[in-house]
Design an enzyme around this catalytic site. Structure first.
Site: not given
Length: 318
Positions: A123, A125, A147, A151
């Protein structure tokens, strides 16, 4: 090619599997597909209805289960993840176990069984927040939530297995996805289903947070392109190119559902809420010829229609 898809009953994974099995990716020829999915709240067997796929219920962090399932496969496409930021703030241990430990378990098994491709789906992010411009694949990771930190950790583990063991790892990082079959905890389906039911929609803070939007069909086409032709050890961005503030997106969804701003409920901002994400997708376009093809206006309208026409799918999830 025999492909194991983790998280294949989820929103993005199931779209990839459906398209793969209907020969929607000309660069990929597969003989069989296995889906490994824990069937948490975000995994749904109905997403794979009618498909000729071997389905195995299991946890990617379960060493024995992964060892059993992965044997005999040529490639792994790893979608499985706990992906909701708010949930990660409340339940960081669950997110870390799945996203970090689960990835490590898969990498170990892939190395033992000598898979020829291991594609790890990640991602934007992981980079944190960017005020202007966009990240390229050489930008340092700077995650701000449990989160995104989980990741980023799994990305680095995957790349380390390439450098340490010469495992043919590829990593993709995508922008915000939208489309049919997305769980109603996510922004677009949550707003649409609330509006269709006459309920208010929550807008964080001042609504000025900027996200880049990518249709799930374009994302999965990017994943397929990287799986088919990407260079092992490399990261590829799969960005949508359509930037909107959450307030701008809210306005579009209100209009699509014939609702007014009186349905919007201001709520306190999320902890550590990143202000803006933006990916530079030049690399995947130059090397592999990928570009987003779904026009955002048309894709959003089609998505709203899908939720309007498929209450039997999303109502039980609410």
């Amino acid at each position: 090619m025999r492909v194991l898809v983790t998280g294949g009953a989820g929103f993005i994974g199931s779209h990839f599997v459906r398209t793969l099995l209907t020969r929607g990716y000309p660069g990929l020829t597969v003989s069989d597909v296995t889906v490994l999915d824990k069937l948490t709240y975000a995994g749904n067997r109905a997403n794979l209805a009618g498909l000729d796929v071997r389905f195995v219920t299991g946890d990617v962090a379960d060493v024995a289960r992964v060892e059993q399932v992965l044997a005999g496969h040529d490639a792994v496409v790893h979608f499985a993840a706990e992906s909701h930021v708010d949930r990660s703030i409340r339940e960081s241990a669950v997110v870390t176990r799945t996203n970090v430990l689960g990835t490590q378990v898969l990498l170990d098994a892939a190395y033992r069984h000598q898979v020829t491709r291991f594609l790890h789906v990640s991602t934007d992010e992981v980079y944190g927040s960017i005020a202007v411009g966009s990240w390229d694949e050489r930008s340092p990771v700077d995650p701000r939530s449990p989160y995104s930190a989980s990741k980023a950790g799994s990305d680095l583990l995957a790349l380390a297995y390439h450098r340490t063991h010469d495992l043919p790892v590829l990593v993709t990082r995508c922008s915000n996805n939208y489309g049919p079959y997305q769980h109603p905890e996510k922004l677009i389906p949550r707003f649409v289903t609330n509006l269709l039911d006459g309920l208010p929609v929550p807008l964080y803070g001042d609504g000025g947070n900027v996200r880049e939007w990518l249709h799930v069909d374009d994302h999965c086409a990017g994943v397929a392109a990287v799986l088919a032709g990407g260079r092992p050890g490399e990261v590829y961005h799969v960005g949508g190119g359509t930037e909107l503030t959450n307030r701008e997106l809210t306005g579009l969804l209100l209009a699509a559902c014939d609702a007014g701003w009186d349905r919007v409920e201001a709520v306190p901002d999320r902890k550590g809420h990143d202000r803006r994400y933006a990916l530079d997708s030049t690399k995947i376009g130059t090397e592999l010829g990928w570009r987003p093809r779904v026009d955002f206006t048309a894709g959003l309208a089609e998505t709203v229609r899908w939720y309007r026409d498929n209450r039997t799918w999303w109502e039980p999830l609410r």
